[in-house]
Design an enzyme around this catalytic site. Structure first.
Site, short mmCIF file in Angstrom:
data_model
loop_
_atom_site.label_atom_id
_atom_site.label_comp_id
_atom_site.label_asym_id
_atom_site.label_seq_id
_atom_site.Cartn_x
_atom_site.Cartn_y
_atom_site.Cartn_z
N SER A 66 0.84 -1.21 0.00
CA SER A 66 0.00 0.00 0.00
C SER A 66 0.87 1.25 0.00
CB SER A 66 -0.91 0.02 1.22
OG SER A 66 -1.76 -1.11 1.23
N1 SAM Z 1 -0.66 -4.81 4.40
C1 SAM Z 1 -0.05 -5.08 3.13
C2 SAM Z 1 1.31 -4.43 2.98
O1 SAM Z 1 1.72 -3.66 3.85
O2 SAM Z 1 2.00 -4.74 2.00
C3 SAM Z 1 -1.00 -4.70 2.00
C4 SAM Z 1 -1.10 -5.79 1.03
S1 SAM Z 1 -2.34 -5.77 -0.21
C5 SAM Z 1 -3.01 -4.17 -0.34
C6 SAM Z 1 -3.65 -6.76 0.50
C7 SAM Z 1 -3.26 -8.19 0.83
O3 SAM Z 1 -4.44 -8.86 1.31
C8 SAM Z 1 -2.77 -9.04 -0.36
O4 SAM Z 1 -1.50 -9.56 -0.07
C9 SAM Z 1 -3.82 -10.16 -0.47
O5 SAM Z 1 -3.29 -11.38 -0.92
C10 SAM Z 1 -4.35 -10.21 0.94
N2 SAM Z 1 -5.68 -10.82 1.10
C11 SAM Z 1 -6.78 -10.71 0.34
N3 SAM Z 1 -7.80 -11.42 0.86
C12 SAM Z 1 -7.33 -12.00 2.00
C13 SAM Z 1 -7.89 -12.85 2.99
N4 SAM Z 1 -9.17 -13.27 2.94
N5 SAM Z 1 -7.11 -13.24 4.01
C14 SAM Z 1 -5.81 -12.84 4.11
N6 SAM Z 1 -5.22 -12.05 3.19
C15 SAM Z 1 -5.97 -11.61 2.16
#
Ligand code: SAM
Length: 216
Positions: A66
């Site tokens: 992000s």
């Molecule tokens: N917090 C992260 C960072 O600092 O890089 C942001 C990563 S990205 C915007 C959102 C993440 O949520 C992705 O890696 C995606 O694979 C994960 N994601 C989506 N649905 C999910 C779920 N049900 N459970 C866990 N992770 C999930």
């Protein structure tokens, strides 16, 4: 894998902190954490030289790290206190997780993509960051370590998952972006003593989708 934290990186982080202040982030604890966590370690080598721009970047598997402003915005709303039990949904690169740990959180963070989970687990070991990293579907929370003082969702949800409400303590805070695939509204949820939720809606963002049982 690790690239030294030189004066150049330290200077770039100071400028990023200044930029976030100008964009409205005022919580000193959040700004100190942004100023101390080496974002370049969490970024793919092709983008490392751009690590301290206020921008999101690809991290593989169709996902993103992000934008620092978004990380700071969500963290400021979360109001983390040292030793708070915090659940993060969407570990991704681990950057948001590292910010929460730097603020003293006792963190559990869930990622559904195996490759990202393994990569971030290795990085945390190398950087000696202490957190419970879990592979799984965070839309149903993580009952084993519940209840949580704080819950932060870093992917866009179609609705507020009931399981997450159930795993929040009374007086606890959850920050979650809710909306459709194009745009989500940031929600602050505070659990009241009768179990109902106060729900405050703020600005619009665009996240990758939350995929799972209580999600898309
Ligand atoms: N917090 C992260 C960072 O600092 O890089 C942001 C990563 S990205 C915007 C959102 C993440 O949520 C992705 O890696 C995606 O694979 C994960 N994601 C989506 N649905 C999910 C779920 N049900 N459970 C866990 N992770 C999930």
């Amino acid at each position: 894998m690790l690239q030294a934290d030189t004066y150049k990186e330290k200077g770039a982080r100071k400028l990023l902190v200044q930029e976030l202040k100008e964009k409205g982030i005022s919580d000193e604890k959040v700004l100190n954490a942004i100023g101390s966590v080496p974002r370049h370690q969490f970024i793919h080598k092709d983008f490392k030289h751009l690590a301290y721009l206020d921008k999101a970047f690809p991290i593989g598997e169709g996902q993103t790290i992000s934008q620092p402003y978004t990380v700071a915005y969500q963290t400021q709303l979360l109001q983390v206190e040292p030793a708070n039990k915090v659940l993060e949904i969407g570990t991704g690169s681990g950057y948001q997780a590292a910010i929460l740990v730097a603020m003293g959180a006792n963190l559990t963070s869930i990622e559904r993509q195996n490759k990202l989970f393994v990569k971030t687990q290795k990085l945390f070991k190398a950087l000696q960051i202490e957190a419970n990293l879990i592979l799984g579907d965070g839309s149903i929370g993580y009952a084993l370590n519940a209840p949580y003082d704080r819950i932060i969702v870093t992917a866009g949800a179609p609705k507020i998952p009931d399981a997450l409400i159930g795993q929040l303590i009374v007086g606890g805070i959850m920050i979650i972006p809710v909306g459709d695939n194009n745009q989500q509204t940031m929600h602050i949820l505070i659990k009241k003593p009768d179990g109902s939720m106060e729900n405050i809606q703020l600005d619009q963002f665009r996240f990758v989708p939350l995929i799972g049982t209580q999600a898309w």
